[in-house]
Write a protein that holds these residues in place. Structure first.
Motif, PDB file in Angstrom:
ATOM      1  N   TRP A  97       0.815  -1.211   0.000  1.00  0.00           N
ATOM      2  CA  TRP A  97       0.000   0.000   0.000  1.00  0.00           C
ATOM      3  C   TRP A  97       0.852   1.265   0.000  1.00  0.00           C
ATOM      4  O   TRP A  97       1.702   1.461   0.859  1.00  0.00           O
ATOM      5  N   GLU A  98       0.633   2.133  -0.978  1.00  0.00           N
ATOM      6  CA  GLU A  98       1.118   3.516  -1.010  1.00  0.00           C
ATOM      7  C   GLU A  98       2.633   3.652  -1.055  1.00  0.00           C
ATOM      8  O   GLU A  98       3.193   4.664  -0.650  1.00  0.00           O
ATOM      9  N   THR A  99       3.314   2.619  -1.557  1.00  0.00           N
ATOM     10  CA  THR A  99       4.748   2.721  -1.844  1.00  0.00           C
ATOM     11  C   THR A  99       4.964   2.321  -3.301  1.00  0.00           C
ATOM     12  O   THR A  99       4.068   1.782  -3.951  1.00  0.00           O
ATOM     13  N   VAL A 100       6.154   2.573  -3.816  1.00  0.00           N
ATOM     14  CA  VAL A 100       6.408   2.290  -5.227  1.00  0.00           C
ATOM     15  C   VAL A 100       6.436   0.789  -5.481  1.00  0.00           C
ATOM     16  O   VAL A 100       6.787  -0.015  -4.606  1.00  0.00           O
ATOM     17  N   ASP A 101       6.068   0.414  -6.684  1.00  0.00           N
ATOM     18  CA  ASP A 101       6.021  -0.974  -7.116  1.00  0.00           C
ATOM     19  C   ASP A 101       7.385  -1.364  -7.675  1.00  0.00           C
ATOM     20  O   ASP A 101       7.821  -0.817  -8.697  1.00  0.00           O
ATOM     21  N   PRO A 102       8.095  -2.307  -7.051  1.00  0.00           N
ATOM     22  CA  PRO A 102       9.410  -2.696  -7.575  1.00  0.00           C
ATOM     23  C   PRO A 102       9.381  -3.126  -9.035  1.00  0.00           C
ATOM     24  O   PRO A 102      10.338  -2.859  -9.788  1.00  0.00           O
ATOM     25  N   ALA A 103       8.296  -3.759  -9.460  1.00  0.00           N
ATOM     26  CA  ALA A 103       8.220  -4.217 -10.852  1.00  0.00           C
ATOM     27  C   ALA A 103       8.240  -3.058 -11.837  1.00  0.00           C
ATOM     28  O   ALA A 103       8.609  -3.226 -13.003  1.00  0.00           O
ATOM     29  N   ALA A 104       7.851  -1.861 -11.380  1.00  0.00           N
ATOM     30  CA  ALA A 104       7.844  -0.692 -12.259  1.00  0.00           C
ATOM     31  C   ALA A 104       9.135   0.105 -12.156  1.00  0.00           C
ATOM     32  O   ALA A 104       9.404   0.945 -13.031  1.00  0.00           O
ATOM     33  N   TRP A 105       9.944  -0.133 -11.125  1.00  0.00           N
ATOM     34  CA  TRP A 105      11.125   0.698 -10.898  1.00  0.00           C
ATOM     35  C   TRP A 105      12.453  -0.044 -11.052  1.00  0.00           C
ATOM     36  O   TRP A 105      13.417   0.504 -11.590  1.00  0.00           O
TER      37      TRP A 105
END
Length: 577
Positions: free
Chosen positions: A103-111
Motif C-alpha cells: 500500500w502507497e509505496t512504489v512498485d518494484p516491478a515498475a522501478w
C-alpha cells in the motif's frame, strides 16, 4: 518457510534480486528489518526508500480488504457506498507471484527494471521490526534518517536516496528531510500533511475521529510487531508479516503509543504536536509535492504548505483531481523527477513549470493551469458579502443589519451567489469572515462551499477515494479564533491554537475561518453556495464536544457593523494555460 535473511531468487523475476528482512541496526541497538528489491545486474543504483507502519510484506489486495472499515470514519460529504465500491475485498487470496505491491509505496516491478533499488523498511514496532510503536514520533524520524544513511552506503547504492510514497509514507518525508540526512537527494511527497495538529488531528481545533475510529485500530495495529504468524504471511517470502513472536494483548498495548489518548489530552498546539510537525524551512533537497483537490481532511492543505515553506530552490507542486499514486501517468511523473535528480538525466524536468494545477469543470473534465508560484500570481481576490436577510453572497455589502440562527445539530444556514455572468475560474485558498453569537460558551463551525448548476443541483465533483466532494470545506472552534498576524494573509488566516477564548453567551464575535485550497471553473450561469452549520461527520468525539457546550444555538450576523464575507480566488481564465 525460508529462514535466511538474504535473497530468495526463486521467488523473483530473472532481472530482480530480493533480499528479505535485511537487518538495519539503530543507535540504541534496536534492529529494523528491510526488504530490498534490486537489479540482478551488478552495479550501483539510485535508491527509492520507504519507511512505515503498514507492514512491508502485506500485499496491496489484503490491505484493500481492511479498507472496508473506512465507512465508519468518512469526511464530510463523501458517500459511503461509493467508497466501498472503490476497493476489491474479494481479491485477497490470489496474489500473483510477481506482484510485490504494498500500500502507497512504489512498485518494484515498475522501478527495478529501470535501474532503481527499492527499499522498504518496517518502522520500529511495526511489521517485522521490534520496538515501541510510536508513529510520527521523533524516535521514528531518527530511525528513518538512519535507514536513509544505511541505504546510501550499501554496495548496490550510488549514494543517492530518494523518498517516494503516499499519505503516511509522504507525511514522514517532511519530518525526516528536516533532519538533513546527507544521502537524501530528492523526495516525492504524494498527499502528505505537514502540520499534524491543523491538517490531521484537530481541524480548526476540533478533534478528528479518523485516528480513533479507523487509522490506528484498522490499519496500523493489525500489523504491530508481535502479532506473529496470525497476522499473515508474506506470500512471496513465506515470512510472518508482523514478526515471528506472538505476544498477548497486554504486552502489545504496553509496546505502543496511545495516539488517540494523546490527541484527547492535548487540545492545543503544544510540544506534542510540534514534535510531529515538520521544520519545513530546514528542507533543502529537491521536492515534488503532489496533492488532490478532494483531500480536505488530511493532506491537501499540508502538501501545498510544504511546497510553499521548504527552503529548496528546486521544488515543484502538482495538484490533480482523482487518480491513484500508482497510475501510469503518476508513475511517469515520479520517474521523470527522480531520473533527473538521482541519475542526472537531461530529460527536460528543469524546464517544467513550478506549479501545475488540474482545474476541475462541472462536466468532470479538467484543464491544466501552469504558474511559477502559489498562490497564483494573477489571482484577484473577490469578496462575496453575506446578506443574511436575503440569504445571499453578494458582491455588494448589505446596508442593513441582519441575523440568522441555526441549531448546531441541524442543516445550518445556506447562502448563494447570483449566477455567474461569465465563465469564472477559482484557484487558490478561500477564507471566511463571520460574526457570530452563541447560546453557550463556544461554537464549532463547519463550512462547506459547493458549486450549483443552472438547474439548481449541486455539481458532482469526484473524491479521490471514489465518492463525492464539495468545492472546499473549512472548520473552526470559535474559542480558537486567535490568529497569528505574522503568518496570516487575508485569504489564509493562521490560527495559533495555543489557548481558548470562551464566548460570553449572546455577545457577538468576529472569527476568521480558513478553507482548504481549491480549483474549479464555473461556466456562466453557475453559482456558489456556502453552508455554515454546527456539526460534521468524523468530528463527534463526545469528550471533545460535550453536548452542554456544542448542542447549542448559533446566530450569524451581517451588516455595516458586522461585515461578514467569503473571500475567493478569481483567476483570469487565459492566464497560465
Amino acid at each position: 518457510m525460508p529462514t535466511d535473511q538474504t535473497q530468495n531468487q526463486a521467488l523473483a523475476p530473472a532481472a530482480m534480486r530480493i533480499d528479505w528482512d535485511v537487518p538495519i541496526e539503530m543507535d540504541d541497538g534496536v534492529v529494523l528489518r528491510a526488504d530490498v528489491f534490486r537489479p540482478a545486474a551488478p552495479g550501483r543504483y539510485p535508491v527509492i526508500l520507504s519507511h512505515g507502519v503498514y507492514g512491508k510484506g502485506l500485499p496491496i489486495e489484503r490491505f484493500r480488504h481492511q479498507l472496508n472499515h473506512l465507512a465508519d470514519a468518512l469526511p464530510e460529504n463523501v458517500q459511503v457506498a461509493d467508497v466501498a465500491d472503490a476497493f476489491s475485498p474479494d481479491a485477497t487470496d490470489d496474489i500473483a507471484p510477481d506482484d510485490y505491491r504494498v500500500w502507497e509505496t512504489v512498485d518494484p516491478a515498475a522501478w527495478v527494471p529501470d535501474g532503481y533499488v527499492c527499499v522498504r523498511v518496517d518502522a520500529r514496532g511495526a511489521g517485522s521490526s521490534p520496538g515501541r510503536l510510536d508513529p510520527l514520533s521523533p524516535r521514528e524520524t531518527r530511525d528513518y534518517a538512519a535507514c536513509i544513511e544505511w541505504a546510501g552506503t550499501q554496495r548496490w547504492s550510488n549514494g543517492r536516496v530518494g523518498l517516494c510514497g503516499k499519505s503516511y509514507y509522504a507525511m514522514t518525508q517532511w519530518l525526516v528531510a528536516a533532519l538533513r540526512p546527507p544521502h537524501l537527494a530528492a523526495m516525492c511527497v504524494w498527499h502528505g500533511e505537514s502540520d499534524f495538529y491543523r491538517d490531521a488531528a484537530r481541524h480548526g481545533g476540533i478533534m478528528y475521529e479518523f485516528w480513533e475510529k479507523f487509522w490506528y485500530p484498522s490499519l496500523v495495529l493489525p500489523m504491530q510487531h508481535g502479532r506473529g504468524p496470525q497476522a499473515g504471511l508474506n506470500p512471496h517470502s513465506g515470512r510472518p508479516i508482523a514478526g515471528e513472536e506472538t505476544a498477548d494483548e497486554a504486552v502489545l498495548a504496553a509496546a505502543r503509543a496511545d495516539i488517540v489518548g494523546d490527541i484527547r489530552r492535548h487540545p492545543f498546539d503544544d510540544d506534542y504536536y510540534r514534535d510531529r510537525a515538520a521544520r519545513l524551512e530546514s528542507i533543502e533537497v529537491p521536492v515534488l509535492a503532489s496533492a488532490d483537490w478532494s483531500d480536505h481532511d488530511l493532506h491537501l492543505r499540508g502538501t501545498i504548505r510544504g511546497f510553499q515553506e521548504v527552503s529548496s530552490t528546486a521544488k515543484w507542486l502538482e495538484v490533480h483531481a482523482g487518480g491513484q499514486f500508482d497510475d501510469p501517468t503518476a508513475v511517469d511523473l515520479q520517474r521523470r523527477f527522480f531520473d533527473h535528480h538521482l541519475k542526472d538525466s537531461d530529460n527536460g524536468w528543469q524546464h517544467r513549470p513550478r506549479v501545475e494545477l488540474a482545474v476541475r469543470r462541472p462536466d468532470g473534465t479538467t484543464t491544466a493551469h501552469h504558474a511559477d508560484r502559489w498562490p497564483l500570481p494573477d489571482t484577484q481576490w473577490r469578496s462575496y458579502h453575506l446578506d443574511l436577510d436575503q440569504a445571499l453572497l453578494d458582491v455588494d455589502a448589505p446596508i442593513a443589519p441582519a441575523r440568522a440562527s441555526y441549531q448546531a445539530g441541524g442543516p445550518g444556514i445556506a447562502l448563494h451567489t447570483a449566477p455567474m455572468l461569465h465563465d469564472t475560474t477559482l484557484a487558490g485558498p478561500m477564507a471566511a469572515t463571520l460574526w457570530l453569537s452563541s447560546s453557550t460558551t463556544d461554537a464549532d463551525l463547519f463550512l462547506v462551499v459547493d458549486a450549483i448548476g443552472p438547474d439548481g443541483r449541486r455539481v458532482e465533483l469526484r473524491d479521490h477515494r471514489g465518492g463525492l466532494t464539495p468545492v472546499t470545506v473549512g472548520w473552526l472552534r470559535a474559542s480558537h479564533r486567535a490568529i497569528d498576524p505574522a503568518r496570516s494573509t487575508p485569504w489564509q488566516p493562521y490560527h495559533t491554537h495555543q489557548f481558548a477564548q470562551p464566548l460570553v453567551p449572546g455577545e457577538i464575535y468576529r472569527v476568521e475561518v480558513e478553507l482548504c485550497p481549491t480549483a474549479i471553473e464555473l461556466p456562466a450561469g453557475h453559482r456558489l453556495r456556502l453552508i455554515v452549520r454546527g456539526h460534521g461527520a468524523a468530528h463527534n468525539d463526545s469528550a471533545d464536544r460535550p453536548v452542554e457546550t456544542f448542542d447549542n444555538t448559533v446566530t450569524l450576523h451581517s451588516g455595516p457593523d458586522t461585515p461578514a464575507r467569503l473571500l475567493v480566488p478569481d483567476v483570469p481564465k487565459a492566464a497560465g494555460h
